[in-house]
Design an enzyme around this catalytic site. Structure first.
Site, PDB file in Angstrom:
ATOM      1  N   HIS A  97       0.832  -1.214   0.000  1.00  0.00           N
ATOM      2  CA  HIS A  97       0.000   0.000   0.000  1.00  0.00           C
ATOM      3  C   HIS A  97       0.866   1.264   0.000  1.00  0.00           C
ATOM      4  CE1 HIS A  97      -3.339  -2.773   0.520  1.00  0.00           C
ATOM      5  NE2 HIS A  97      -2.574  -3.374   1.402  1.00  0.00           N
ATOM      6  N   GLU A 130      -2.215   0.279   7.777  1.00  0.00           N
ATOM      7  CA  GLU A 130      -1.351  -0.757   7.204  1.00  0.00           C
ATOM      8  C   GLU A 130      -0.145  -0.172   6.470  1.00  0.00           C
ATOM      9  OE1 GLU A 130      -1.590  -4.689   4.251  1.00  0.00           O
ATOM     10  OE2 GLU A 130      -3.351  -3.406   4.527  1.00  0.00           O
ATOM     11  N   HIS A 144       2.645  -7.201   4.315  1.00  0.00           N
ATOM     12  CA  HIS A 144       1.292  -6.679   4.528  1.00  0.00           C
ATOM     13  C   HIS A 144       0.833  -6.934   5.955  1.00  0.00           C
ATOM     14  CE1 HIS A 144       0.117  -5.809   0.264  1.00  0.00           C
ATOM     15  NE2 HIS A 144       1.195  -6.570   0.071  1.00  0.00           N
ATOM     16  N   GLU A 178       1.433 -11.784   5.568  1.00  0.00           N
ATOM     17  CA  GLU A 178       0.342 -11.074   6.246  1.00  0.00           C
ATOM     18  C   GLU A 178       0.604 -11.174   7.747  1.00  0.00           C
ATOM     19  OE1 GLU A 178      -2.029  -9.238   5.141  1.00  0.00           O
ATOM     20  OE2 GLU A 178      -2.617  -9.870   3.124  1.00  0.00           O
TER      21      GLU A 178
END
Length: 228
Positions: free
Chosen positions: A10, A24, A78, A142
């Site tokens: 992101h 995030e 992430h 993640e």
């Protein structure tokens, strides 16, 4: 020379997941910078970042950066969301590449060792663009759930983010057989008061050895660190 591309998920207009006062895009950049900093202590490593500040980059461009660099490995960091808890990792769902699978096994395991008492959600596969479009072995991690109160409390801790980064580095080093440099690179001198004291909590790791190694990593970089 091993060329590693580090991708902070992101950025810019794309905040990624948000929850419990965290974003995030901020956490991923923090972790990726820590990974890159630790990898500098290894011989024969070239580090390439898809971003080093808060900017938006298309998914296809992230993969293109790695492809143009002819990277040996691509790793995208992430933070999860959706009400779960714990850590999971992904490779492209159609891959049959033995290296991709082997690297996921090693890195996933080392991250779990480093982050301690966290749910292991498993090694998974997905059709994510950064995994599909990269021309080299690639992994997407993640790292806990931003919308889970307990996970978010960990993610709001600098020590925990160091543990996450440390796990990634240990995994990459093990996967590629990297060796530590004989001497650490000289860094600008700072007054002790300018540097934060890190308290490395043994109980936050799966074993004491990982806590001790992280404390040594910090000390080598000139940061005060004690094991508690």
């Amino acid at each position: 020379m091993v060329r590693i591309v580090l991708d902070a998920g992101h950025g810019g207009k794309d905040s990624g997941a948000v929850g419990n006062g965290l974003r995030e895009k901020d956490l991923t950049l923090n972790i990726v910078k820590k990974i890159g900093d630790m990898l500098k202590d290894y011989e024969g490593v070239e580090i390439i970042y898809t971003r080093t500040d808060d900017r938006f980059i298309e998914l296809s461009e992230r993969a293109a950066i790695a492809n143009r660099a002819k990277a040996d490995y691509f790793i995208s960091v992430h933070i999860n969301a959706g009400g779960g808890t714990g850590f999971e990792s992904y490779i492209f769902n159609n891959t049959k590449d033995a290296k991709t699978i082997a690297y996921q096994n090693v890195i996933h395991s080392e991250i779990m060792k480093a982050i301690g008492n966290v749910t292991d959600r498993g090694k998974k596969r997905a059709n994510y663009a950064v995994l599909r479009e990269t021309h080299m072995p690639a992994l997407l991690t993640e790292n806990l759930f931003i919308d889970n109160k307990n996970d978010a409390a960990k993610l709001d801790s600098e020590q925990f983010l160091l543990q996450v980064a440390y796990g990634h580095v240990q995994g990459i080093a093990k996967a590629f057989g990297l060796k530590k440099k004989a001497k650490p690179q000289p860094e600008p001198q700072q007054k002790p008061s300018d540097k934060k004291l890190y308290r490395v909590q043994v109980g936050a790791f799966a074993d004491r050895g990982n806590a001790e190694r992280l404390a040594e990593e910090l000390k080598k970089k000139g940061y005060p660190a004690i094991i508690v």
